[in-house]
Write a protein that holds these residues in place. Structure first.
Motif, short mmCIF file in Angstrom:
data_model
loop_
_atom_site.label_atom_id
_atom_site.label_comp_id
_atom_site.label_asym_id
_atom_site.label_seq_id
_atom_site.Cartn_x
_atom_site.Cartn_y
_atom_site.Cartn_z
N ALA A 153 0.83 -1.21 0.00
CA ALA A 153 0.00 0.00 0.00
C ALA A 153 0.87 1.25 0.00
CB ALA A 153 -0.93 -0.01 1.21
N ILE A 154 1.92 1.26 0.81
CA ILE A 154 2.83 2.41 0.85
C ILE A 154 3.55 2.53 -0.49
CG2 ILE A 154 4.79 3.46 2.03
CD1 ILE A 154 4.05 1.82 4.51
N PHE A 155 3.99 1.41 -1.04
CA PHE A 155 4.66 1.38 -2.34
C PHE A 155 3.77 2.01 -3.41
CE2 PHE A 155 5.05 -1.22 -6.29
CZ PHE A 155 6.28 -0.74 -6.73
N THR A 156 2.50 1.63 -3.42
CA THR A 156 1.55 2.18 -4.40
C THR A 156 1.39 3.68 -4.24
OG1 THR A 156 0.34 0.08 -4.46
CG2 THR A 156 -0.82 2.03 -5.26
N ALA A 157 1.26 4.13 -3.00
CA ALA A 157 1.11 5.56 -2.74
C ALA A 157 2.35 6.34 -3.20
CB ALA A 157 0.85 5.81 -1.26
#
Length: 235
Positions: A153-157
Motif C-alpha cells: 500500500a505504501i509502495f503504491t502511494a
C-alpha cells in the motif's frame, strides 16, 4: 514464479541499509551514503536493477540541497496516512486496537534480546527492518511477509506521487518473498481539508442551529415573576 519458490538469502546488511534510507535524511545520513552503497552492492541480496535504483536514490539524497531533501521527506512521510511509515496506522488507525498490537510487537523484540529507545515506536518501518536484519534469513523473510500487504500500500502511494522512495519499498516487498506491485488503496483527504478549522459559529445540525445565511430558530422561554425578580436583583 513466486519469489517464495526461491530460498531466502542473507540480507542483514541490505535490511539495515533500507532501514537507514527511510530515516530522516539529516547531515549524519548524508555522511553515510558511500557505506550504504557498499552494503547494498557487496551483499547482492537484491537484483542488479533494484540495487541500481537504490544507489541512484542515495546519490540524489546526498547531493541535492539539504533543505530540499529534508522538506521533501517531511512532505512525503509525515503528511497523510497513505505514506506513513508507522505500519499499524494503516491497519488500526487511531483505534484502541493499536495499543495491544504495539505491546505484542515490543514483546517480540524483547524476546530476541532487542530493546527500543524511549523515543522509538515499535511499528516504525525502519525499526521493523532493523529487527528483521538480526534474524536468520528464513525468519526474516517470514517476519517481513506479515506486513507485506502494508508495504504494498505504501509502495503504491509512493508510485502515485512519483517518489524515488518507491524503490525502497519495492526492495522490502521483494525481500519478503513477494512481488512489488500496485494495489488499490483509499484516497487520503487533502491536507487543507483534513486540517481545516470549522467555521466560527458555523452551526451544527445536531444542536438545532443552522449555518450562517440561513434562518436561525429563536427559542422564547417565559419566566415566572420570581425568576424575573431574582434576575433584576442579581444585576
Amino acid at each position: 514464479m513466486n519469489l517464495f519458490d526461491t530460498p531466502p538469502v542473507n540480507a542483514s546488511l541490505t535490511l539495515r541499509a533500507l532501514a537507514y534510507l527511510l530515516r530522516y535524511p539529516d547531515a549524519s545520513f548524508r555522511a553515510h551514503g558511500p557505506e550504504l552503497i557498499e552494503a547494498l552492492e557487496n551483499e547482492s541480496a537484491l537484483s542488479p536493477s533494484r540495487t541500481n535504483e537504490l544507489v541512484s536514490l542515495i546519490h540524489k539524497l546526498t547531493k541535492r540541497p539539504t533543505l530540499e531533501v529534508e522538506s521533501e521527506y517531511v512532505d512525503i512521510f509525515d503528511r497523510g496516512r497513505r505514506t506513513s511509515l508507522l505500519m499499524f496506522e494503516h491497519v488500526h488507525g487511531d483505534s484502541r486496537d493499536r495499543g495491544p498490537a504495539m505491546v505484542d510487537l515490543i514483546q517480540t523484540y524483547e524476546k530476541a534480546g532487542l530493546y527500543l529507545d524511549p523515543d522509538e515506536l515499535p511499528d516504525y518501518l525502519p525499526v521493523l527492518l532493523e529487527f528483521a536484519s538480526t534474524q536468520p534469513a528464513v525468519q526474516a523473510r517470514a517476519f517481513l511477509s506479515e506486513t507485506a500487504h502494508i508495504s504494498r500500500a505504501i509502495f503504491t502511494a509512493l508510485l502515485e506521487r512519483e517518489s524515488d522512495y518507491a524503490s525502497v519499498l519495492a526492495a522490502i516487498i521483494e525481500l519478503s518473498g513477494e512481488k512489488a506491485e500496485r494495489v488499490t488503496i483509499q484516497q487520503d483527504p487533502d491536507m487543507d481539508e483534513s486540517w481545516q478549522e470549522p467555521e466560527v459559529f458555523g452551526g451544527c445540525s445536531t444542536e438545532g442551529q443552522n449555518k450562517p445565511g440561513q434562518p436561525q430558530p429563536i427559542r422564547i422561554v417565559k419566566r415566572t415573576a420570581t425568576e424575573t425578580k431574582l434576575n433584576h436583583q442579581g444585576a
